[in-house]
Scaffold this motif. Sequence first.
Motif, PDB file in Angstrom:
ATOM      1  N   MET A  76       0.839  -1.160   0.000  1.00  0.00           N
ATOM      2  CA  MET A  76       0.000   0.000   0.000  1.00  0.00           C
ATOM      3  C   MET A  76       0.896   1.238   0.000  1.00  0.00           C
ATOM      4  SD  MET A  76      -2.528   1.548   3.017  1.00  0.00           S
ATOM      5  CE  MET A  76      -3.008  -0.017   3.595  1.00  0.00           C
ATOM      6  N   GLN A  77       0.625   2.165  -0.896  1.00  0.00           N
ATOM      7  CA  GLN A  77       1.338   3.438  -0.939  1.00  0.00           C
ATOM      8  C   GLN A  77       0.699   4.370   0.076  1.00  0.00           C
ATOM      9  OE1 GLN A  77       3.957   3.795  -3.028  1.00  0.00           O
ATOM     10  NE2 GLN A  77       4.435   5.886  -2.487  1.00  0.00           N
ATOM     11  N   VAL A  78       1.498   4.905   0.998  1.00  0.00           N
ATOM     12  CA  VAL A  78       0.975   5.771   2.041  1.00  0.00           C
ATOM     13  C   VAL A  78       1.733   7.089   2.091  1.00  0.00           C
ATOM     14  CG1 VAL A  78       0.149   3.881   3.500  1.00  0.00           C
ATOM     15  CG2 VAL A  78       2.454   4.763   3.838  1.00  0.00           C
ATOM     16  N   ASN A  79       1.049   8.111   2.572  1.00  0.00           N
ATOM     17  CA  ASN A  79       1.676   9.393   2.863  1.00  0.00           C
ATOM     18  C   ASN A  79       1.928   9.450   4.360  1.00  0.00           C
ATOM     19  OD1 ASN A  79       1.594  10.369   0.218  1.00  0.00           O
ATOM     20  ND2 ASN A  79      -0.425  11.264   0.509  1.00  0.00           N
ATOM     21  N   VAL A  80       3.068  10.002   4.726  1.00  0.00           N
ATOM     22  CA  VAL A  80       3.409  10.190   6.127  1.00  0.00           C
ATOM     23  C   VAL A  80       3.423  11.696   6.382  1.00  0.00           C
ATOM     24  CG1 VAL A  80       5.125   9.794   7.928  1.00  0.00           C
ATOM     25  CG2 VAL A  80       4.787   8.077   6.132  1.00  0.00           C
ATOM     26  N   PHE A  81       2.635  12.131   7.345  1.00  0.00           N
ATOM     27  CA  PHE A  81       2.546  13.538   7.715  1.00  0.00           C
ATOM     28  C   PHE A  81       3.204  13.720   9.075  1.00  0.00           C
ATOM     29  CE2 PHE A  81      -0.898  12.560   4.894  1.00  0.00           C
ATOM     30  CZ  PHE A  81      -0.943  13.639   4.030  1.00  0.00           C
ATOM     31  N   VAL A  82       3.936  14.813   9.235  1.00  0.00           N
ATOM     32  CA  VAL A  82       4.632  15.115  10.474  1.00  0.00           C
ATOM     33  C   VAL A  82       3.723  15.975  11.340  1.00  0.00           C
ATOM     34  CG1 VAL A  82       6.699  16.169  11.470  1.00  0.00           C
ATOM     35  CG2 VAL A  82       6.826  15.031   9.239  1.00  0.00           C
ATOM     36  N   VAL A  83       3.626  15.605  12.614  1.00  0.00           N
ATOM     37  CA  VAL A  83       2.806  16.347  13.566  1.00  0.00           C
ATOM     38  C   VAL A  83       3.716  17.254  14.388  1.00  0.00           C
ATOM     39  CG1 VAL A  83       1.246  16.182  15.539  1.00  0.00           C
ATOM     40  CG2 VAL A  83       1.127  14.477  13.704  1.00  0.00           C
ATOM     41  N   GLY A  84       3.408  18.544  14.392  1.00  0.00           N
ATOM     42  CA  GLY A  84       4.166  19.507  15.183  1.00  0.00           C
ATOM     43  C   GLY A  84       5.640  19.516  14.824  1.00  0.00           C
ATOM     44  N   GLN A  85       6.473  19.553  15.831  1.00  0.00           N
ATOM     45  CA  GLN A  85       7.924  19.542  15.642  1.00  0.00           C
ATOM     46  C   GLN A  85       8.436  18.100  15.791  1.00  0.00           C
ATOM     47  OE1 GLN A  85       9.712  22.264  14.717  1.00  0.00           O
ATOM     48  NE2 GLN A  85       7.686  23.206  14.580  1.00  0.00           N
ATOM     49  N   ASN A  86       7.995  17.224  14.873  1.00  0.00           N
ATOM     50  CA  ASN A  86       8.357  15.805  14.879  1.00  0.00           C
ATOM     51  C   ASN A  86       7.883  15.098  16.143  1.00  0.00           C
ATOM     52  OD1 ASN A  86       9.625  16.113  12.380  1.00  0.00           O
ATOM     53  ND2 ASN A  86      11.565  16.623  13.344  1.00  0.00           N
ATOM     54  N   GLU A  87       6.717  15.504  16.647  1.00  0.00           N
ATOM     55  CA  GLU A  87       6.169  14.890  17.851  1.00  0.00           C
ATOM     56  C   GLU A  87       5.517  13.543  17.566  1.00  0.00           C
ATOM     57  OE1 GLU A  87       3.608  18.069  18.907  1.00  0.00           O
ATOM     58  OE2 GLU A  87       5.298  19.406  19.269  1.00  0.00           O
ATOM     59  N   GLY A  88       5.156  13.311  16.337  1.00  0.00           N
ATOM     60  CA  GLY A  88       4.528  12.070  15.925  1.00  0.00           C
ATOM     61  C   GLY A  88       4.223  12.144  14.439  1.00  0.00           C
ATOM     62  N   ALA A 124      -5.747  10.146  -0.058  1.00  0.00           N
ATOM     63  CA  ALA A 124      -6.906  10.193   0.849  1.00  0.00           C
ATOM     64  C   ALA A 124      -6.878  11.496   1.638  1.00  0.00           C
ATOM     65  CB  ALA A 124      -6.886   9.009   1.803  1.00  0.00           C
ATOM     66  N   PRO A 125      -8.017  12.167   1.737  1.00  0.00           N
ATOM     67  CA  PRO A 125      -8.048  13.405   2.525  1.00  0.00           C
ATOM     68  C   PRO A 125      -8.015  13.097   4.022  1.00  0.00           C
ATOM     69  CG  PRO A 125     -10.240  12.881   1.716  1.00  0.00           C
ATOM     70  CD  PRO A 125      -9.303  11.854   1.118  1.00  0.00           C
ATOM     71  N   LEU A 126      -7.346  13.958   4.764  1.00  0.00           N
ATOM     72  CA  LEU A 126      -7.325  13.813   6.216  1.00  0.00           C
ATOM     73  C   LEU A 126      -8.498  14.595   6.802  1.00  0.00           C
ATOM     74  CD1 LEU A 126      -3.523  14.340   6.902  1.00  0.00           C
ATOM     75  CD2 LEU A 126      -4.779  12.184   6.872  1.00  0.00           C
ATOM     76  N   PRO A 127      -9.164  14.055   7.822  1.00  0.00           N
ATOM     77  CA  PRO A 127     -10.293  14.778   8.430  1.00  0.00           C
ATOM     78  C   PRO A 127      -9.801  16.038   9.141  1.00  0.00           C
ATOM     79  CG  PRO A 127      -9.795  12.781   9.654  1.00  0.00           C
ATOM     80  CD  PRO A 127      -8.917  12.773   8.443  1.00  0.00           C
ATOM     81  N   GLY A 128     -10.278  17.192   8.692  1.00  0.00           N
ATOM     82  CA  GLY A 128      -9.810  18.474   9.196  1.00  0.00           C
ATOM     83  C   GLY A 128      -9.950  18.661  10.694  1.00  0.00           C
ATOM     84  N   ASP A 129     -11.122  18.330  11.246  1.00  0.00           N
ATOM     85  CA  ASP A 129     -11.351  18.534  12.678  1.00  0.00           C
ATOM     86  C   ASP A 129     -10.366  17.737  13.526  1.00  0.00           C
ATOM     87  OD1 ASP A 129     -13.429  20.194  12.026  1.00  0.00           O
ATOM     88  OD2 ASP A 129     -14.994  18.696  12.401  1.00  0.00           O
ATOM     89  N   GLU A 130     -10.138  16.500  13.133  1.00  0.00           N
ATOM     90  CA  GLU A 130      -9.242  15.644  13.909  1.00  0.00           C
ATOM     91  C   GLU A 130      -7.793  16.091  13.769  1.00  0.00           C
ATOM     92  OE1 GLU A 130     -10.147  11.446  13.304  1.00  0.00           O
ATOM     93  OE2 GLU A 130     -12.212  12.027  12.878  1.00  0.00           O
ATOM     94  N   MET A 131      -7.418  16.557  12.582  1.00  0.00           N
ATOM     95  CA  MET A 131      -6.052  17.023  12.376  1.00  0.00           C
ATOM     96  C   MET A 131      -5.826  18.349  13.111  1.00  0.00           C
ATOM     97  SD  MET A 131      -4.573  14.622  10.766  1.00  0.00           S
ATOM     98  CE  MET A 131      -5.708  13.387  11.392  1.00  0.00           C
ATOM     99  N   ASP A 132      -6.864  19.194  13.180  1.00  0.00           N
ATOM    100  CA  ASP A 132      -6.764  20.450  13.934  1.00  0.00           C
ATOM    101  C   ASP A 132      -6.483  20.174  15.406  1.00  0.00           C
ATOM    102  OD1 ASP A 132      -7.197  21.931  11.646  1.00  0.00           O
ATOM    103  OD2 ASP A 132      -9.335  22.279  12.072  1.00  0.00           O
ATOM    104  N   GLY A 168      -9.525   5.960   8.550  1.00  0.00           N
ATOM    105  CA  GLY A 168      -8.922   6.611   7.387  1.00  0.00           C
ATOM    106  C   GLY A 168      -7.484   7.039   7.571  1.00  0.00           C
ATOM    107  N   TYR A 169      -6.943   6.929   8.771  1.00  0.00           N
ATOM    108  CA  TYR A 169      -5.554   7.289   9.051  1.00  0.00           C
ATOM    109  C   TYR A 169      -5.104   6.579  10.320  1.00  0.00           C
ATOM    110  CZ  TYR A 169      -7.444  10.272  12.707  1.00  0.00           C
ATOM    111  OH  TYR A 169      -8.094  10.723  13.816  1.00  0.00           O
ATOM    112  N   SER A 170      -3.801   6.641  10.576  1.00  0.00           N
ATOM    113  CA  SER A 170      -3.244   6.070  11.800  1.00  0.00           C
ATOM    114  C   SER A 170      -2.250   7.067  12.377  1.00  0.00           C
ATOM    115  CB  SER A 170      -2.538   4.748  11.496  1.00  0.00           C
ATOM    116  OG  SER A 170      -2.033   4.160  12.686  1.00  0.00           O
ATOM    117  N   ILE A 171      -2.146   7.117  13.680  1.00  0.00           N
ATOM    118  CA  ILE A 171      -1.181   7.979  14.353  1.00  0.00           C
ATOM    119  C   ILE A 171      -0.053   7.097  14.878  1.00  0.00           C
ATOM    120  CG2 ILE A 171      -0.793   9.557  16.276  1.00  0.00           C
ATOM    121  CD1 ILE A 171      -3.729  10.409  15.976  1.00  0.00           C
TER     122      ILE A 171
END
Length: 95
Positions: free
Chosen positions: A1-13, A21-29, A62-65
């Motif tokens: 599976m091809q996945v995108n990896v998004f960085v949270v904050g200053q490499n906090e996770g 796939a779109p990320l859910p805005g409310d949850e990402m906020d 739709g995503y994993s942390i």
Amino acid sequence: MQVNVFVVGQNEGFVVAPCGAPLPGDEMDALGEVRFGWSVDSEHVVPKLDWMGIVKDIDARGYSIVPHGDVGGLLGLPQHELNAVYPERHIRYAA
């Protein structure tokens, strides 16, 4: 599976989601700053993560942390272009 990896904050996770796939805005906020990091094929990553758990999370919401300490499992395996950098790993290919 091809996945995108998004960085949270200053490499906090990291947030892992299927490519395109779109990320859910409310949850990402709620996580704070989330920015694109890289894409990787889950079949070509270092086997340091519970990818089955990540896939179950993706199926459910739709995503994993992924915690910061698990970044090594989100990186792709070294490619053949790195032979000169890591020759000891490629001795078996020497003539």
